[in-house]
Design a protein around this motif. Structure first.
Motif, short mmCIF file in Angstrom:
data_model
loop_
_atom_site.label_atom_id
_atom_site.label_comp_id
_atom_site.label_asym_id
_atom_site.label_seq_id
_atom_site.Cartn_x
_atom_site.Cartn_y
_atom_site.Cartn_z
N SER A 1 5.49 3.48 5.74
CA SER A 1 5.34 2.14 5.14
C SER A 1 3.99 1.55 5.52
O SER A 1 3.29 0.96 4.67
N ALA A 2 3.62 1.68 6.80
CA ALA A 2 2.35 1.12 7.25
C ALA A 2 1.17 1.80 6.55
O ALA A 2 0.22 1.14 6.11
N LEU A 3 1.22 3.12 6.43
CA LEU A 3 0.13 3.85 5.77
C LEU A 3 0.06 3.51 4.29
O LEU A 3 -1.04 3.34 3.73
N ASP B 1 5.84 -4.83 4.50
CA ASP B 1 6.81 -5.40 3.55
C ASP B 1 6.21 -6.53 2.74
O ASP B 1 6.73 -6.87 1.66
N ASP B 2 5.16 -7.15 3.22
CA ASP B 2 4.49 -8.20 2.44
C ASP B 2 3.59 -7.61 1.37
O ASP B 2 3.04 -8.35 0.53
N LEU B 3 3.39 -6.30 1.41
CA LEU B 3 2.56 -5.62 0.43
C LEU B 3 3.40 -4.79 -0.55
O LEU B 3 2.89 -3.89 -1.20
N GLN C 1 12.62 -0.10 -0.44
CA GLN C 1 12.56 -1.26 0.44
C GLN C 1 12.69 -2.57 -0.33
O GLN C 1 13.37 -3.49 0.13
N ILE C 2 12.05 -2.68 -1.48
CA ILE C 2 12.17 -3.93 -2.23
C ILE C 2 13.58 -4.09 -2.78
O ILE C 2 14.09 -5.20 -2.91
#
Length: 392
Positions: free
Chosen positions: A271-273, A292-294, A309-310
């Motif tokens: 997720s971070a990458l 998660d904000d992206l 995730q969304i």
């Protein structure tokens, strides 16, 4: 001239064994920690003392022959770098040096004693520097090996099974349990900066992995924390600490979601990458920013994990609130966030629309009246509709 006469050298040769035995006795009596060592390391350290005194006498006997003081430690590298610290090693050198300074001059004729003292002190200085050099090389090699293990563990989190990732992390020194979070950042770090970063991470979290790639750095944090506010959950505390670490990086940084344990670390890392790769799509993104904000940018960039995730974070909770709330959000966003137009379309009062939107914000954390949150909610509605279409 510091060269000794042959009678003086011969006298040192005769006194050599006695000096060695006295050195070993001094080590044992002066250092309590030495007496607690297992027999094998103690014997190896004794070999170092014997070789040190022997090399000194050899140097005095043949001053034209170059002597490498570091050779003293070749007889017991494991004992000196794996069992005792550099400080303890230098204490041993001082103890041996004290004995040699006391006894070697007394073994030679009186007119040679000052010369012997100078030779002993010079040799002792060189041995001390040699010890520091040996430890520095070992530390450098150990650091390079540790860094390699950490990079292998991070690769396992990205590409291998959760079981393999857990095993690799354990090999790299991961020892704890509990929540884990990943950070991905664009940063060019030299060796000193990496060392400082790793040291800081280990100060704030019990477990950490740092993997430096070309132009980027990956950090995995977990285990117990050095600071946790009263009433703060471990997950929230870890997320807060991750933000503090990310702020120290000189470049864009993205923080992945907190996961249950190191076996799930790959999800946070991916997720971070993905967020780091999609971050350019949101020019106003804060730094650091949570993955998660992206979610909208990640979706548009083809990140399949963002769809999951969304759906889990936004679409599913919104659907669970019931059709009126879901329909109100979808209509409000489709009509350009107009309360009046939404109320007319749904045949309800504008206050009802406000109430429903407020409940959605309270329940799932995103505010439809905010431009950014509304964008995320709109994407979640679209993802949910497409998923429903595929199921029909």
């Amino acid at each position: 001239m510091n060269e000794l006469s042959q009678p003086a050298v011969a006298a040192l040769r005769r006194a050599q064994d006695t000096i060695i035995e006295h050195c070993i006795d001094r080590i044992s009596s002066a250092h309590s920690w030495y007496r607690t060592l297992p027999e094998a390391p103690r014997r190896q350290i004794e070999k170092v003392a014997r070789l040190g005194v022997t090399m000194f006498v050899d140097m005095v006997d043949n001053p034209t022959t170059a002597v490498a003081p570091s050779r003293i430690f070749s007889v017991a590298p494991a004992a000196l770098t794996g069992t005792i610290t550099l400080e303890q090693t230098l204490s041993l050198v001082r103890s041996v040096l004290d004995v040699v300074v006391e006894e070697a001059p007394q073994a030679v004729p009186e007119d040679m004693r000052d010369r012997v003292t100078i030779l002993v002190l010079t040799f002792g200085r060189d041995v001390g520097f040699a010890a520091a050099e040996v430890y520095a090389r070992v530390a450098e090699a150990r650091g390079a090996w540790d860094a390699r293990l950490e990079s292998v563990a991070v690769d396992a989190m990205l590409h291998d099974s959760p079981e393999d990732a857990t095993t690799r992390a354990g090999s790299a020194g991961w020892s704890g349990s509990g929540p884990v979070v990943a950070i991905a950042a664009e940063a060019v770090l030299d060796a000193l900066a990496v060392s400082r970063l790793r040291r800081h991470c280990r100060q704030v979290a019990a477990d950490c992995l740092v993997s430096v790639r070309s132009g980027s750095v990956i950090i995995i944090l977990g285990g117990s924390l050095s600071s946790q506010a009263p009433g703060e959950t471990p997950e929230r505390a870890l997320d807060r600490v991750a933000g503090q670490v990310a702020e120290r990086l000189d470049g864009p940084a993205v923080i992945g979601p907190v996961v249950a344990g190191v076996a799930q670390a790959g999800r946070s890392l991916r997720s971070a990458l993905a967020g780091l790769h999609a971050r350019a799509g949101w020019a106003q993104a804060p730094n650091p920013v949570h993955a998660d904000d992206l979610l909208p940018e990640r979706l548009l960039n083809g990140d399949k994990l963002a769809i999951e995730q969304i759906s889990a974070l936004v679409a599913a909770p919104l659907h669970a609130m019931g059709e009126p709330f879901e329909e109100t959000v979808a209509t409000y966003l489709a009509l350009g966030r107009s309360l009046e137009a939404t109320a007319r379309t749904l045949f309800v009062h504008a206050n009802t629309v406000r109430y429903r939107l407020g409940r959605v914000t309270e329940h799932i954390g995103w505010d439809a009246t905010d431009a950014r949150d509304g964008f995320i909610l709109h994407m979640a509605v679209i993802v949910a509709r497409l998923a429903a279409e595929r199921e029909d």
